[in-house]
Design an enzyme around this catalytic site. Sequence first.
Site, PDB file in Angstrom:
ATOM      1  N   ILE A   1      46.782  34.847  40.460  1.00 17.77           N
ATOM      2  CA  ILE A   1      47.340  35.697  39.227  1.00 17.77           C
ATOM      3  C   ILE A   1      47.065  37.383  39.453  1.00 17.77           C
ATOM      4  O   ILE A   1      46.487  37.432  39.682  1.00 17.77           O
ATOM      5  CB  ILE A   1      46.344  35.409  37.959  1.00 17.77           C
ATOM      6  CG1 ILE A   1      46.560  33.418  37.836  1.00 17.77           C
ATOM      7  CG2 ILE A   1      46.551  36.024  36.233  1.00 17.77           C
ATOM      8  CD1 ILE A   1      45.605  32.939  36.667  1.00 17.77           C
ATOM      9  N   ALA A   2      48.039  37.804  39.128  1.00 19.30           N
ATOM     10  CA  ALA A   2      48.069  39.368  38.602  1.00 19.30           C
ATOM     11  C   ALA A   2      48.809  39.910  37.785  1.00 19.30           C
ATOM     12  O   ALA A   2      49.966  39.228  37.227  1.00 19.30           O
ATOM     13  CB  ALA A   2      48.585  39.845  40.265  1.00 19.30           C
TER      14      ALA A   2
ATOM     15  N   GLU B   1      39.711  30.189  43.735  1.00 18.75           N
ATOM     16  CA  GLU B   1      39.081  30.353  44.049  1.00 18.75           C
ATOM     17  C   GLU B   1      38.934  32.540  43.758  1.00 18.75           C
ATOM     18  O   GLU B   1      40.492  32.001  43.224  1.00 18.75           O
ATOM     19  CB  GLU B   1      39.449  30.565  45.461  1.00 18.75           C
ATOM     20  CG  GLU B   1      38.629  29.608  46.357  1.00 18.75           C
ATOM     21  CD  GLU B   1      40.407  28.172  46.770  1.00 18.75           C
ATOM     22  OE1 GLU B   1      41.093  29.291  46.354  1.00 18.75           O
ATOM     23  OE2 GLU B   1      40.209  27.446  47.005  1.00 18.75           O
TER      24      GLU B   1
ATOM     25  N   ASN C   1      34.958  40.058  40.851  1.00 18.76           N
ATOM     26  CA  ASN C   1      35.924  39.917  40.578  1.00 18.76           C
ATOM     27  C   ASN C   1      35.979  39.673  38.573  1.00 18.76           C
ATOM     28  O   ASN C   1      35.781  38.278  38.163  1.00 18.76           O
ATOM     29  CB  ASN C   1      36.971  39.329  40.973  1.00 18.76           C
ATOM     30  CG  ASN C   1      38.227  40.122  39.749  1.00 18.76           C
ATOM     31  OD1 ASN C   1      38.893  40.227  39.232  1.00 18.76           O
ATOM     32  ND2 ASN C   1      39.903  39.829  40.674  1.00 18.76           N
TER      33      ASN C   1
ATOM     34  N   TYR D   1      38.872  33.188  33.659  1.00 23.60           N
ATOM     35  CA  TYR D   1      39.155  31.746  33.811  1.00 23.60           C
ATOM     36  C   TYR D   1      37.931  30.921  32.581  1.00 23.60           C
ATOM     37  O   TYR D   1      38.250  29.561  32.426  1.00 23.60           O
ATOM     38  CB  TYR D   1      39.288  31.366  34.992  1.00 23.60           C
ATOM     39  CG  TYR D   1      39.895  32.130  35.849  1.00 23.60           C
ATOM     40  CD1 TYR D   1      41.427  32.302  35.893  1.00 23.60           C
ATOM     41  CD2 TYR D   1      39.691  33.089  37.348  1.00 23.60           C
ATOM     42  CE1 TYR D   1      42.760  32.989  36.462  1.00 23.60           C
ATOM     43  CE2 TYR D   1      40.398  33.992  38.276  1.00 23.60           C
ATOM     44  CZ  TYR D   1      41.816  33.190  37.893  1.00 23.60           C
ATOM     45  OH  TYR D   1      42.623  34.382  38.122  1.00 23.60           O
TER      46      TYR D   1
END
Length: 149
Positions: A72-73, A106, A111, A118
């Site tokens: 995810i970015a 992961e 981060n 999440y």
Amino acid sequence: MIDLIAAPFEKKYLDSILCIENKSFHDPWSKDSMEKELYNSFARYVVILKDNQVIGYGGMWLILDEGHITNIAVHPDFRGLGAGNLIMESLIATCLLEDIIALTLEVRASNTVAQNLYYKYGFVLEGIRKGYYGDNKEDALILWKRKLK
């Protein structure tokens, strides 16, 4: 209000996704690896568009009844606009349509921005992979969302 649209990953978005990948990760996926995801029957990816420009993406592999989020970015210039939320909502919606009952991923121990996203969507910490990331041997947190709603 910012207008963001979620769309399926198509080849025409590949270069934009690679740009975001390179700006977001210490060890980005190669063009070849990302292009293979277009043809991977287990892969499901979504891109987030703002004014027809790709500003983010996310993907997962569906294996049996579980999903594994691979990446995810969001482009650094567009963070904080809600693209991460839309990615998560889109991936969860895909899981519900495909009878997936749990999601895992992961995330780097450092981060905290990603971790907060999440946790917001109900993921919980279930383990640690020591020295998981090859670039600096950082630990990975293993998060699970066991009940999708």
